[in-house]
Scaffold this motif. Sequence first.
Motif, PDB file in Angstrom:
ATOM      1  N   TYR A   1       0.837  -1.202   0.000  1.00 33.76           N
ATOM      2  CA  TYR A   1       0.000   0.000   0.000  1.00 33.76           C
ATOM      3  C   TYR A   1       0.875   1.258   0.000  1.00 33.76           C
ATOM      4  O   TYR A   1       2.033   1.247   0.411  1.00 33.76           O
ATOM      5  CB  TYR A   1      -0.923   0.016   1.224  1.00 33.76           C
ATOM      6  CG  TYR A   1      -0.197   0.252   2.527  1.00 33.76           C
ATOM      7  CD1 TYR A   1      -0.038   1.543   3.042  1.00 33.76           C
ATOM      8  CD2 TYR A   1       0.367  -0.809   3.237  1.00 33.76           C
ATOM      9  CE1 TYR A   1       0.638   1.767   4.230  1.00 33.76           C
ATOM     10  CE2 TYR A   1       1.044  -0.593   4.423  1.00 33.76           C
ATOM     11  CZ  TYR A   1       1.180   0.694   4.915  1.00 33.76           C
ATOM     12  OH  TYR A   1       1.863   0.929   6.083  1.00 33.76           O
ATOM     13  N   LYS A   2       0.254   2.322  -0.470  1.00 33.40           N
ATOM     14  CA  LYS A   2       0.842   3.662  -0.378  1.00 33.40           C
ATOM     15  C   LYS A   2      -0.307   4.589  -0.018  1.00 33.40           C
ATOM     16  O   LYS A   2      -1.368   4.553  -0.655  1.00 33.40           O
ATOM     17  CB  LYS A   2       1.482   4.081  -1.700  1.00 33.40           C
ATOM     18  CG  LYS A   2       2.202   5.425  -1.617  1.00 33.40           C
ATOM     19  CD  LYS A   2       2.756   5.832  -2.975  1.00 33.40           C
ATOM     20  CE  LYS A   2       3.985   5.009  -3.332  1.00 33.40           C
ATOM     21  NZ  LYS A   2       4.624   5.555  -4.571  1.00 33.40           N
ATOM     22  N   TYR A   3      -0.092   5.443   0.979  1.00 30.35           N
ATOM     23  CA  TYR A   3      -1.193   6.248   1.508  1.00 30.35           C
ATOM     24  C   TYR A   3      -0.780   7.713   1.586  1.00 30.35           C
ATOM     25  O   TYR A   3       0.332   8.037   2.026  1.00 30.35           O
ATOM     26  CB  TYR A   3      -1.588   5.741   2.892  1.00 30.35           C
ATOM     27  CG  TYR A   3      -2.913   6.279   3.400  1.00 30.35           C
ATOM     28  CD1 TYR A   3      -4.076   6.183   2.623  1.00 30.35           C
ATOM     29  CD2 TYR A   3      -3.010   6.877   4.654  1.00 30.35           C
ATOM     30  CE1 TYR A   3      -5.287   6.660   3.101  1.00 30.35           C
ATOM     31  CE2 TYR A   3      -4.223   7.357   5.143  1.00 30.35           C
ATOM     32  CZ  TYR A   3      -5.366   7.247   4.350  1.00 30.35           C
ATOM     33  OH  TYR A   3      -6.576   7.716   4.814  1.00 30.35           O
TER      34      TYR A   3
ATOM     35  N   ASP B   1      -5.316  11.157   8.785  1.00 30.86           N
ATOM     36  CA  ASP B   1      -6.308  10.132   8.443  1.00 30.86           C
ATOM     37  C   ASP B   1      -5.624   8.761   8.461  1.00 30.86           C
ATOM     38  O   ASP B   1      -4.396   8.647   8.566  1.00 30.86           O
ATOM     39  CB  ASP B   1      -6.897  10.429   7.057  1.00 30.86           C
ATOM     40  CG  ASP B   1      -8.251   9.771   6.858  1.00 30.86           C
ATOM     41  OD1 ASP B   1      -8.698   9.039   7.778  1.00 30.86           O
ATOM     42  OD2 ASP B   1      -8.855   9.968   5.783  1.00 30.86           O
ATOM     43  N   ALA B   2      -6.444   7.727   8.350  1.00 28.53           N
ATOM     44  CA  ALA B   2      -5.937   6.349   8.253  1.00 28.53           C
ATOM     45  C   ALA B   2      -6.904   5.557   7.396  1.00 28.53           C
ATOM     46  O   ALA B   2      -8.125   5.789   7.415  1.00 28.53           O
ATOM     47  CB  ALA B   2      -5.818   5.719   9.634  1.00 28.53           C
ATOM     48  N   PHE B   3      -6.366   4.630   6.630  1.00 26.15           N
ATOM     49  CA  PHE B   3      -7.238   3.770   5.829  1.00 26.15           C
ATOM     50  C   PHE B   3      -7.653   2.559   6.661  1.00 26.15           C
ATOM     51  O   PHE B   3      -7.190   2.349   7.794  1.00 26.15           O
ATOM     52  CB  PHE B   3      -6.554   3.342   4.532  1.00 26.15           C
ATOM     53  CG  PHE B   3      -5.358   2.450   4.713  1.00 26.15           C
ATOM     54  CD1 PHE B   3      -5.489   1.058   4.693  1.00 26.15           C
ATOM     55  CD2 PHE B   3      -4.073   2.991   4.870  1.00 26.15           C
ATOM     56  CE1 PHE B   3      -4.388   0.243   4.834  1.00 26.15           C
ATOM     57  CE2 PHE B   3      -2.970   2.174   5.007  1.00 26.15           C
ATOM     58  CZ  PHE B   3      -3.118   0.792   5.004  1.00 26.15           C
ATOM     59  N   LYS B   4      -8.497   1.725   6.066  1.00 26.32           N
ATOM     60  CA  LYS B   4      -9.017   0.569   6.795  1.00 26.32           C
ATOM     61  C   LYS B   4      -9.198  -0.606   5.845  1.00 26.32           C
ATOM     62  O   LYS B   4      -9.614  -0.433   4.696  1.00 26.32           O
ATOM     63  CB  LYS B   4     -10.351   0.913   7.455  1.00 26.32           C
ATOM     64  CG  LYS B   4     -10.889  -0.163   8.388  1.00 26.32           C
ATOM     65  CD  LYS B   4     -12.127   0.335   9.141  1.00 26.32           C
ATOM     66  CE  LYS B   4     -12.591  -0.672  10.168  1.00 26.32           C
ATOM     67  NZ  LYS B   4     -13.775  -0.182  10.920  1.00 26.32           N
TER      68      LYS B   4
ATOM     69  N   GLU C   1       2.665  11.514   4.199  1.00 30.90           N
ATOM     70  CA  GLU C   1       2.440  10.779   2.954  1.00 30.90           C
ATOM     71  C   GLU C   1       3.514   9.719   2.787  1.00 30.90           C
ATOM     72  O   GLU C   1       4.684   9.942   3.097  1.00 30.90           O
ATOM     73  CB  GLU C   1       2.469  11.751   1.765  1.00 30.90           C
ATOM     74  CG  GLU C   1       2.307  11.058   0.424  1.00 30.90           C
ATOM     75  CD  GLU C   1       2.387  12.032  -0.753  1.00 30.90           C
ATOM     76  OE1 GLU C   1       2.365  11.568  -1.916  1.00 30.90           O
ATOM     77  OE2 GLU C   1       2.489  13.262  -0.486  1.00 30.90           O
ATOM     78  N   ASP C   2       3.119   8.515   2.332  1.00 30.67           N
ATOM     79  CA  ASP C   2       4.082   7.446   2.079  1.00 30.67           C
ATOM     80  C   ASP C   2       4.826   7.713   0.785  1.00 30.67           C
ATOM     81  O   ASP C   2       4.215   7.871  -0.283  1.00 30.67           O
ATOM     82  CB  ASP C   2       3.363   6.093   1.973  1.00 30.67           C
ATOM     83  CG  ASP C   2       2.705   5.703   3.277  1.00 30.67           C
ATOM     84  OD1 ASP C   2       3.265   6.022   4.341  1.00 30.67           O
ATOM     85  OD2 ASP C   2       1.636   5.038   3.249  1.00 30.67           O
ATOM     86  N   GLY C   3       6.158   7.732   0.884  1.00 27.71           N
ATOM     87  CA  GLY C   3       6.947   7.929  -0.325  1.00 27.71           C
ATOM     88  C   GLY C   3       7.132   6.629  -1.090  1.00 27.71           C
ATOM     89  O   GLY C   3       7.300   6.631  -2.305  1.00 27.71           O
TER      90      GLY C   3
ATOM     91  N   LYS D   1      -3.550   3.658  -2.260  1.00 31.47           N
ATOM     92  CA  LYS D   1      -3.173   2.803  -3.381  1.00 31.47           C
ATOM     93  C   LYS D   1      -2.895   1.394  -2.842  1.00 31.47           C
ATOM     94  O   LYS D   1      -2.169   1.231  -1.855  1.00 31.47           O
ATOM     95  CB  LYS D   1      -1.935   3.356  -4.083  1.00 31.47           C
ATOM     96  CG  LYS D   1      -2.148   4.745  -4.685  1.00 31.47           C
ATOM     97  CD  LYS D   1      -0.863   5.309  -5.268  1.00 31.47           C
ATOM     98  CE  LYS D   1      -1.083   6.741  -5.792  1.00 31.47           C
ATOM     99  NZ  LYS D   1       0.172   7.320  -6.334  1.00 31.47           N
ATOM    100  N   ILE D   2      -3.469   0.372  -3.490  1.00 29.76           N
ATOM    101  CA  ILE D   2      -3.344  -1.022  -3.056  1.00 29.76           C
ATOM    102  C   ILE D   2      -2.848  -1.860  -4.223  1.00 29.76           C
ATOM    103  O   ILE D   2      -3.354  -1.747  -5.355  1.00 29.76           O
ATOM    104  CB  ILE D   2      -4.695  -1.580  -2.564  1.00 29.76           C
ATOM    105  CG1 ILE D   2      -5.160  -0.834  -1.318  1.00 29.76           C
ATOM    106  CG2 ILE D   2      -4.604  -3.085  -2.287  1.00 29.76           C
ATOM    107  CD1 ILE D   2      -4.283  -1.054  -0.105  1.00 29.76           C
ATOM    108  N   ASP D   3      -1.896  -2.778  -3.939  1.00 30.40           N
ATOM    109  CA  ASP D   3      -1.368  -3.631  -5.011  1.00 30.40           C
ATOM    110  C   ASP D   3      -0.881  -4.962  -4.412  1.00 30.40           C
ATOM    111  O   ASP D   3      -0.606  -5.072  -3.208  1.00 30.40           O
ATOM    112  CB  ASP D   3      -0.214  -2.915  -5.712  1.00 30.40           C
ATOM    113  CG  ASP D   3       0.038  -3.467  -7.123  1.00 30.40           C
ATOM    114  OD1 ASP D   3      -0.744  -4.350  -7.555  1.00 30.40           O
ATOM    115  OD2 ASP D   3       0.994  -3.012  -7.765  1.00 30.40           O
ATOM    116  N   ASP D   4      -0.818  -5.958  -5.302  1.00 31.19           N
ATOM    117  CA  ASP D   4      -0.221  -7.274  -4.995  1.00 31.19           C
ATOM    118  C   ASP D   4      -0.742  -7.865  -3.675  1.00 31.19           C
ATOM    119  O   ASP D   4      -0.025  -8.010  -2.679  1.00 31.19           O
ATOM    120  CB  ASP D   4       1.302  -7.163  -4.957  1.00 31.19           C
ATOM    121  CG  ASP D   4       1.870  -6.797  -6.325  1.00 31.19           C
ATOM    122  OD1 ASP D   4       1.208  -7.116  -7.331  1.00 31.19           O
ATOM    123  OD2 ASP D   4       2.954  -6.203  -6.381  1.00 31.19           O
ATOM    124  N   ILE D   5      -2.019  -8.216  -3.703  1.00 29.90           N
ATOM    125  CA  ILE D   5      -2.669  -8.839  -2.543  1.00 29.90           C
ATOM    126  C   ILE D   5      -2.368 -10.347  -2.558  1.00 29.90           C
ATOM    127  O   ILE D   5      -2.427 -10.991  -3.604  1.00 29.90           O
ATOM    128  CB  ILE D   5      -4.194  -8.609  -2.603  1.00 29.90           C
ATOM    129  CG1 ILE D   5      -4.488  -7.099  -2.675  1.00 29.90           C
ATOM    130  CG2 ILE D   5      -4.881  -9.246  -1.411  1.00 29.90           C
ATOM    131  CD1 ILE D   5      -5.916  -6.790  -3.072  1.00 29.90           C
TER     132      ILE D   5
END
Length: 731
Positions: A622-624, A630-633, A658-660, A721-725
């Motif tokens: 993930y990248k946030y 804030d926080a994702f869930k 922010e996640d680099g 952003k979400i990838d490769d689950i």
Amino acid sequence: MNKLVIEYMKWIGGLCSLLLCMLLGGCQENEETDLSGKTGLLVTLTDEDNKAYSRKAPSELEDPLTEMFQLKILYSGTDKSAYKGTCKEYVLLQEGLYDLTATYGDNPVIALDAPYYVGSLNAQEVIKGEMTSASISCSVANSLLSVIYNRESLNKMYESYFVTVSVGSESVDLDADSGKSAYFRAGSSVKLVFHGRLSGTGKEVVYDIPDQEQFANIAVKTHVKVTLGLGDSEISSGVGISIEKLETETVSIAETIPSEFMPKPKLESDGFLNNELSFAETEKKSATIRLKLSSALQELKLKFNSADTKFAGLEQGKEYLLSSAEDKSAIENALGISLPEVGATEAVLDFTSLLPQLMTNKGATVTSTIEVDVKANNRWASEDSTVNRVYTLKCNKPEFSIVTNPGNFWCKEFSVDSCDIKTGDIETISQKIQYQYRKKGDEQWIDCDRLVQFDDYPVDKQYQIRAVYREGIETEPVDVMLETPQQLPNSDMEEWYIEEKKKSGTWPFKDKTYYTFHPYAEGNASSSWWATNNDKAQGGTYALGIWYEGCFASCVSYTEDAHGGTKAALMYLSGCGDGYANTAGTYVGGAMVGSLFIGTYDSGIIQGHDFGSRPTSMSFWYKYKPYNSDAFKVVVSLKNGDREIATGTYEPAASSEEDGEYGHATVDFNYTEPFGKATSICVQFLASNKTSLSQSDFDLGTTITYPVIGDWTVHMGSILKIDDISLAFDK
């Protein structure tokens, strides 16, 4: 008479009262006869204390011998006989007066155990048309003498001995083991002569016991007891015999009742049904054979035959004797039981401890038999050939089965819940249970614990498991089907389809074109696992219990800023404004959190998709980019039907950084017992974990570049952003 005899006579005193109930109460069969209107006598015998007895015998004792007493009825004052013969319960007579005499025995000059009983009743009136009761009081009419041997003293000098008791020219011998007494006519004088063989030499010694006045003119009903031993000083004869004690007592019928009145021993069992006891190997059951004795135990014969090799030391068919110390020891050691002693007045053969020792032949029933014969009162139980004296022990295979829950059959392991032991001793069997498994179709079983784990996912999914108590005793195999690990389709987020849609009418649509992003390949919507809340972006959506409304642009799309491959999922918090596609304008109070989830959308979110395996965790990259803080869930749920069997949640701490680079996260799944198979799975990613949104959670008029369609200005907040689950299957 020795000490054993004296103890024996004391013991049977109480029993004799019961026997007198049978003997004296009614001298013939107790038959029901209609005597109404007839003339005669109803005859009852009593003891000298005038105690009457019931004619019914106790159920545990057999009926005594009948026709023991003789009855003579004379016309009163004459020698004329009205009846002479066996004592009867009733005698029919004419009216008048009668003299009655009841006798037992012949009153010999001297004999062994030969009591003589007499009772009389004179001038008994018989009334015409009536059956008159006549009670005859009976008592001992001769005398007796017993010799008690001080064995401890006498055995110092003699290897064997006996005493001859004589009256005139007639005599009887009283040895140390016979337990008999000399009976003779009342008023007689007796002479005692000691015979013994000296220890070591075997020389015979004969010694006249000195006359005592107690041996002369012995009165009726008198019992003389003579105790013999060795004197402290030498007697001129050199034999050393002395009278240690001399006692006399008056005796009753109860003390002198002859042995033939005593019933033979009987056998009664507890735990057996029709002389058979069936049980499971290791089972603890009560199994006893009670010896019903009317006098002291004289002998016991026991045969034990078994196909169980554990008892091979006992000879098949051999009759082991209680009186033999070697035989007694062999039985007790082999069977693990205790036998009674010769001379016991109460005895039980308790085989309860034997049962758990018996074993089946690799599960096949093994039968053991115990044949018992017992002697007491000089009579054997086997005198009654109709009585079954053989007791059968049937040792059967214990019944048990393994209890499994298919919910405990995973991808890399399976287990047994428990072993249900239906018959047999639970503790014993449980301690010796061995579990085994094999690949279905194989012959060879492999020992294992209750839990079987594999290092990797077995190619073969079908197995069998069983429990073994010992060779030949095992449960029926239970089939095991391992799960096949599954990954989520499009878990790399490479497949996306952009759908172009037209809206017409007045504001807010204004005849414009908008686009919806779908996380599956074009033309494959029916088989898609993943869905978004984009279809509700033009009016609102429902996600994780939150209703968001009034958004006009897709809040989920893909991005080429991927962790692996060329694409990643992108979702953001979208707010509502007064311009087309959330262009710069005034926020009017609606907002929606972008959501990527497994399921479908049909006028609302339908979470979940059919799924047939149970992962233990899910990882993703993930990248946030939070807006403000804030926080994702991430929420995961697995179900079996309507029942939720596992959940997992990932929710990082709120941040404004922010996640680099892409970060890696894992969601662990918590399964609840009893475990069940999965029938569906739902995974949901949310751009924000906020449940209450305001204008401060997004920026008005932010420009975002959508793939293919270019730049749009929207009211936008946090971006995920979400990838490769990837799903992990550690069980």
